[in-house]
Design a protein around this motif. Structure first.
Motif, mmCIF file in Angstrom:
data_model
loop_
_atom_site.group_PDB
_atom_site.id
_atom_site.type_symbol
_atom_site.label_atom_id
_atom_site.label_comp_id
_atom_site.label_asym_id
_atom_site.label_seq_id
_atom_site.Cartn_x
_atom_site.Cartn_y
_atom_site.Cartn_z
ATOM 1 N N PRO A 1 18.502 26.962 89.278
ATOM 2 C CA PRO A 1 17.754 28.140 88.842
ATOM 3 C C PRO A 1 17.859 29.269 89.870
ATOM 4 O O PRO A 1 18.216 29.058 91.027
ATOM 5 N N TYR A 2 17.538 30.482 89.415
ATOM 6 C CA TYR A 2 17.208 31.550 90.342
ATOM 7 C C TYR A 2 15.725 31.420 90.681
ATOM 8 O O TYR A 2 14.949 30.827 89.930
ATOM 9 N N LEU A 3 15.347 31.988 91.813
ATOM 10 C CA LEU A 3 13.952 31.968 92.252
ATOM 11 C C LEU A 3 13.401 33.384 92.320
ATOM 12 O O LEU A 3 14.156 34.360 92.322
ATOM 13 N N ALA A 4 12.069 33.463 92.421
ATOM 14 C CA ALA A 4 11.434 34.770 92.560
ATOM 15 C C ALA A 4 11.994 35.508 93.771
ATOM 16 O O ALA A 4 12.173 36.734 93.741
ATOM 17 N N GLU A 5 12.313 34.795 94.822
ATOM 18 C CA GLU A 5 12.842 35.424 96.038
ATOM 19 C C GLU A 5 14.248 35.977 95.841
ATOM 20 O O GLU A 5 14.749 36.736 96.673
ATOM 21 N N ASP A 6 14.905 35.609 94.741
ATOM 22 C CA ASP A 6 16.257 36.092 94.457
ATOM 23 C C ASP A 6 16.271 37.386 93.654
ATOM 24 O O ASP A 6 17.353 37.963 93.443
ATOM 25 N N VAL A 7 15.117 37.840 93.193
ATOM 26 C CA VAL A 7 15.065 38.967 92.267
ATOM 27 C C VAL A 7 15.667 40.231 92.866
ATOM 28 O O VAL A 7 16.273 41.044 92.162
ATOM 29 N N SER A 8 15.533 40.404 94.164
ATOM 30 C CA SER A 8 16.056 41.616 94.798
ATOM 31 C C SER A 8 17.561 41.549 95.042
ATOM 32 O O SER A 8 18.177 42.550 95.429
ATOM 33 N N MET A 9 18.177 40.375 94.821
ATOM 34 C CA MET A 9 19.609 40.220 95.050
ATOM 35 C C MET A 9 20.349 40.176 93.717
ATOM 36 O O MET A 9 19.773 39.821 92.685
ATOM 37 N N PRO A 10 21.634 40.539 93.698
ATOM 38 C CA PRO A 10 22.387 40.516 92.437
ATOM 39 C C PRO A 10 22.498 39.101 91.871
ATOM 40 O O PRO A 10 22.727 38.146 92.612
ATOM 41 N N ALA A 11 22.315 39.002 90.581
ATOM 42 C CA ALA A 11 22.582 37.759 89.861
ATOM 43 C C ALA A 11 23.869 37.967 89.070
ATOM 44 O O ALA A 11 24.449 39.056 89.079
ATOM 45 N N SER A 12 24.315 36.949 88.380
ATOM 46 C CA SER A 12 25.516 37.127 87.565
ATOM 47 C C SER A 12 25.530 36.115 86.433
ATOM 48 O O SER A 12 24.899 35.060 86.497
ATOM 49 N N VAL A 13 26.268 36.485 85.394
ATOM 50 C CA VAL A 13 26.475 35.602 84.253
ATOM 51 C C VAL A 13 27.967 35.313 84.174
ATOM 52 O O VAL A 13 28.800 36.175 84.480
ATOM 53 N N LEU A 14 28.307 34.090 83.809
ATOM 54 C CA LEU A 14 29.694 33.661 83.713
ATOM 55 C C LEU A 14 30.138 33.685 82.259
ATOM 56 O O LEU A 14 29.436 33.181 81.373
ATOM 57 N N ILE A 15 31.310 34.268 82.019
ATOM 58 C CA ILE A 15 31.851 34.356 80.669
ATOM 59 C C ILE A 15 33.150 33.573 80.599
ATOM 60 O O ILE A 15 34.044 33.736 81.436
ATOM 61 N N ASP A 16 33.253 32.696 79.590
ATOM 62 C CA ASP A 16 34.488 31.963 79.313
ATOM 63 C C ASP A 16 35.034 32.430 77.971
ATOM 64 O O ASP A 16 34.293 32.454 76.966
ATOM 65 N N THR A 17 36.321 32.780 77.955
ATOM 66 C CA THR A 17 36.916 33.311 76.720
ATOM 67 C C THR A 17 38.247 32.626 76.399
ATOM 68 O O THR A 17 39.248 33.304 76.135
ATOM 69 N N PRO A 18 38.312 31.313 76.390
ATOM 70 C CA PRO A 18 39.596 30.651 76.139
ATOM 71 C C PRO A 18 40.028 30.775 74.670
ATOM 72 O O PRO A 18 39.207 30.692 73.753
ATOM 73 N N ILE A 19 41.315 30.974 74.474
ATOM 74 C CA ILE A 19 41.910 30.881 73.145
ATOM 75 C C ILE A 19 42.351 29.438 72.952
ATOM 76 O O ILE A 19 43.157 28.904 73.740
ATOM 77 N N VAL A 20 41.829 28.777 71.954
ATOM 78 C CA VAL A 20 42.088 27.353 71.743
ATOM 79 C C VAL A 20 42.572 27.118 70.326
ATOM 80 O O VAL A 20 42.465 27.996 69.458
ATOM 81 N N TYR A 21 43.076 25.926 70.108
ATOM 82 C CA TYR A 21 43.548 25.538 68.778
ATOM 83 C C TYR A 21 42.868 24.248 68.314
ATOM 84 O O TYR A 21 43.428 23.480 67.542
ATOM 85 N N TYR A 22 41.681 24.031 68.818
ATOM 86 C CA TYR A 22 40.846 22.914 68.383
ATOM 87 C C TYR A 22 39.443 23.442 68.112
ATOM 88 O O TYR A 22 38.980 24.385 68.763
ATOM 89 N N GLU A 23 38.771 22.849 67.172
ATOM 90 C CA GLU A 23 37.450 23.313 66.758
ATOM 91 C C GLU A 23 36.378 22.746 67.684
ATOM 92 O O GLU A 23 35.567 21.911 67.303
ATOM 93 N N ILE A 24 36.384 23.241 68.917
ATOM 94 C CA ILE A 24 35.389 22.831 69.901
ATOM 95 C C ILE A 24 34.149 23.704 69.734
ATOM 96 O O ILE A 24 34.098 24.598 68.887
#
Length: 420
Positions: free
Chosen positions: A31-54
């Motif tokens: 988790p992030y904590l209250a003490e982290d609010v002043s620092m940058p957070a980030s979200v991770l994005i995955d965009t794979p092109i696949v040929y299976y119905e995952i």
């Protein structure tokens, strides 16, 4: 009477003739904590092109936009409020988008984070969506916080001694550790044993329950903290909610607690399929600052159901010193439908492949005979790989991690039968 197939096989995804976009998002840290609010957070994005119905894979029309940039426009929002909008390449892995936690109130329950993506010109835009949980917790008044780096699956922790320090990656190495007679003798802590484990390079101790003397148990854990060893706490009777609640409340504020360990091979005795999830949810309602783990015995038995209730899924392929195709303990062959050889659905070393024989094997010198029953290390590789692939199929590759339990048993264990 022929054996009845146990069922519960992992559903293999259907193949697609057309490209699919498996769009996923997850916070970089949990988790992030209250003490982290002043620092940058980030979200991770995955965009794979696949040929299976995952998981979350949707058709994407690539041919129509040959002149279009191979990029998605991604918007991340919380409760309808846009946090960030930016471009993300196709076929990106853990593409990191920074955003601010300012104004988001820390709380014990997670937020639902929404990620929306568009591809192609506005007049013909294709849209994709995904959701994830964002944990922003209040700073704890006591005890440790273990953060999971969802970029790598690594644990981040402050020093096990309980002293202040940066969150650093922890390489967890330890073993199932006998409490009575090893960590303790009578009513005394074996201080020298704990120090020796630290000196040998171990980073965690996983004491085996039950603990008849909780005071002595706390003394052991305090000594572990003193020398800088983390605690992997195994919850006894994990399906008993009253017992789980009592144990979590006793241990959760320990400064060197690394993670919880709930179910030990729940698939082996066919525990209720929702048992691990129920306990997982209960632990998070009581704690929330430490990940949950379990180990599975079977190669392929209701894997999604049992793995749903954990942050770390472990495998324990034991293929050294035991016959992986015939059980000398039970006097039966081992097949996908029948038998217990201590190494579920493992295969023997191919005939003649002497180079693959494990060290200290009881096999006579010379070429390996056919059907020797001697397991190969590839059994471990295959099990870890299959677990990792299943996480991707389920859309859990960011939020769960795979650990392994190497084999190291004493001679009394039944998985060390002799070859005759």
């Amino acid at each position: 009477m022929p054996p009845v197939p146990p069922g519960g096989n992992f559903p293999l995804p259907a193949q697609s003739q057309d490209p699919l976009l498996a769009f996923q998002c997850a916070p970089a840290i949990r988790p992030y904590l209250a003490e982290d609010v002043s620092m940058p957070a980030s979200v991770l994005i995955d965009t794979p092109i696949v040929y299976y119905e995952i998981a979350n894979a949707k058709p994407i029309n690539l041919s129509c936009y040959s002149s279009w940039h191979d990029e998605l426009e991604v918007t991340v929002s919380l409760n309808g409020k846009t946090l960030v909008t930016t471009g993300v390449p196709l076929n990106a892995t853990a593409y990191e988008i920074p955003f601010s936690l300012q104004g988001i109130e820390p709380k014990m329950t997670p937020y639902n984070l929404s990620c929306e993506a568009t591809y192609g010109p506005a007049s013909e835009a294709q849209t994709f969506s995904a959701t994830t949980l964002l944990h922003i917790l209040p700073n704890p008044s006591s005890g440790s916080v273990i953060k999971m780096d969802l970029r790598t699956g690594a644990f981040l922790a402050q020093p096990a001694t309980g002293t202040a320090g940066d969150y650093e990656p922890v390489f967890p190495i330890g073993f199932y550790t006998q409490f009575d007679g090893y960590l303790t003798t009578g009513s005394s802590v074996n201080v020298s044993t704990i120090k020796e484990l630290k000196d040998q390079g171990f980073t965690i101790i996983h004491p085996l329950p039950p603990f008849s003397n909780i005071t002595l148990f706390k003394q052991v854990v305090d000594k572990m903290q003193e020398v800088g060893l983390y605690l992997m706490y195994e919850i006894s009777a994990y399906m008993n909610s009253t017992s789980v609640t009592e144990q979590v409340n006793i241990v959760k504020d320990q400064p060197n607690l690394l993670l919880w360990y709930t179910a030990d091979e729940p698939d082996g005795p066919s525990d209720p399929l929702n048992a691990t999830q129920i306990t997982y949810d209960l632990i998070y309602s009581l704690d929330g600052y430490h990940p949950v783990s379990l180990v599975l015995n079977c190669q392929d038995y209701y894997w999604p159901e049992y793995t749903a209730g954990t942050d770390v899924v472990m495998q324990d392929v034991y293929m050294i010193g035991n016959n992986v195709t015939f059980s000398n303990q039970w006097g039966t062959v081992c097949t996908p439908d029948y038998g217990d050889c201590g190494c579920d659905n493992c295969v023997s070393i191919p005939a003649g492949d002497t180079a693959a024989v494990p060290p200290n094997s009881t096999l006579p010198p010379g070429p390996v005979p056919a059907d020797s029953g001697i397991g190969t290390y590839f059994n471990i590789v295959d099990r870890v790989s299959s677990f990792t692939n299943r996480l991707e199929v389920m859309g859990w590759q960011r939020t769960k991690a795979v650990w392994t339990v190497p084999q190291a048993f004493g001679a009394a264990s039944y998985v060390f039968p002799q070859f005759f």
